[in-house]
Write an enzyme that holds these catalytic residues in place. Structure first.
Site, short mmCIF file in Angstrom:
data_model
loop_
_atom_site.label_atom_id
_atom_site.label_comp_id
_atom_site.label_asym_id
_atom_site.label_seq_id
_atom_site.Cartn_x
_atom_site.Cartn_y
_atom_site.Cartn_z
N CYS A 208 0.59 -1.35 0.09
CA CYS A 208 0.09 -0.04 -0.08
C CYS A 208 0.98 1.15 0.04
CB CYS A 208 -0.91 0.08 1.29
SG CYS A 208 -2.38 1.04 0.88
N HIS B 102 -3.38 -5.30 0.44
CA HIS B 102 -2.98 -5.64 1.79
C HIS B 102 -2.98 -7.06 1.93
CE1 HIS B 102 -2.42 -1.90 4.26
NE2 HIS B 102 -3.20 -1.67 3.33
N GLU C 78 -1.28 -9.42 3.49
CA GLU C 78 -1.04 -9.70 4.90
C GLU C 78 -2.54 -10.20 5.53
OE1 GLU C 78 -1.91 -5.28 5.76
OE2 GLU C 78 -0.95 -6.56 4.31
#
Length: 238
Positions: free
Chosen positions: A113, A216, A218
């Site tokens: 990001c 994102h 993650e």
């Protein structure tokens, strides 16, 4: 366990209030758990630019995280600053020192990001300061639904390293940004874009592993996200 790749992860910083009456660091747990699940050892990094070289001596790869702030437009030569831009100068100074040091060592880098945006700037590119002000009929890049759900799809560029890692050319991603890459840094290539034309990923094919994505991963909302982390950790161990 001694062969674990140590992965430096940049922290966010907050002013007094909320968690503490004094300045404090912050990092979502999934930034670390995604590294652990991919076989790495996460090491969050406090913002000490003078210690950047010491950090880099001790890690095998660098993750530059996102956050609710923006890159200073002055860093990419902009004469004006959009009214929506929010700065965290000390954090940016530290992250630039880490990126520049990692690039000099050809250390694997994963920009996420805002981390992708700063990576592009560090390599000589520019940014869109506010997507709705520059992209007509843009998608909702600041998605209204939770970040552990998809906001829109991205199309990966055939032949890119990211496409090879993902194992396909279209994936669903989460989206939490109002800025994006404008001019791609010299030597880098676009590896993903949204259907409204917004650049969603870049990579530098000259380097061992240098990839930035606008979403994102993650949160691991797709197998492609998990593949990206595994590929990054593998490069860090090579």
């Amino acid at each position: 366990m001694d062969d674990l790749a140590v992965i430096g992860i940049t922290l966010d910083s907050e002013q007094p209030g909320g968690y503490s009456k004094f300045p404090w660091y912050a990092l979502r747990q999934n930034y670390c758990s995604a590294v652990v699940n991919a076989g790495g050892l996460p090491l969050p990094l406090p913002h000490e630019p003078t210690l950047a070289a010491a950090y880099l001596d001790r890690i095998h790869g660098l993750i530059v995280t996102g956050g609710a702030f923006d890159v200073d437009p002055a860093l990419f030569g902009a004469a004006t600053r959009h009214e929506t831009v929010v700065l965290k100068q000390a954090r940016t100074q530290f992250e630039l020192a880490m990126i520049q040091g990692a690039l000099a060592r050809d250390m694997p880098i994963l920009g996420i990001c805002g981390g992708q945006q700063l990576l592009n700037v560090a390599l000589g590119g520019t940014l869109i300061q506010h997507i709705p002000a520059e992209i007509a009929a843009c998608l909702a890049h600041e998605q209204p639904n939770p970040r552990d759900q998809a906001g829109h799809d991205v199309v990966l560029v055939a032949g890119s390293r990211l496409a090879a890692i993902a194992g396909g050319l279209r994936i669903a991603v989460n989206s939490a940004h109002h800025q994006a890459v404008k001019t791609v840094a010299p030597g880098c290539v676009v590896n993903a874009h949204a259907e409204d034309g917004v650049i969603e990923g870049i990579e530098d094919p000259r380097r061992k592993f240098c990839i930035g994505v606008q979403w994102h991963p993650e949160f691991t909302i797709s197998d492609a996200d998990a593949r990206l982390y595994r590929a990054f950790i593998k490069a860090c161990r090579a």
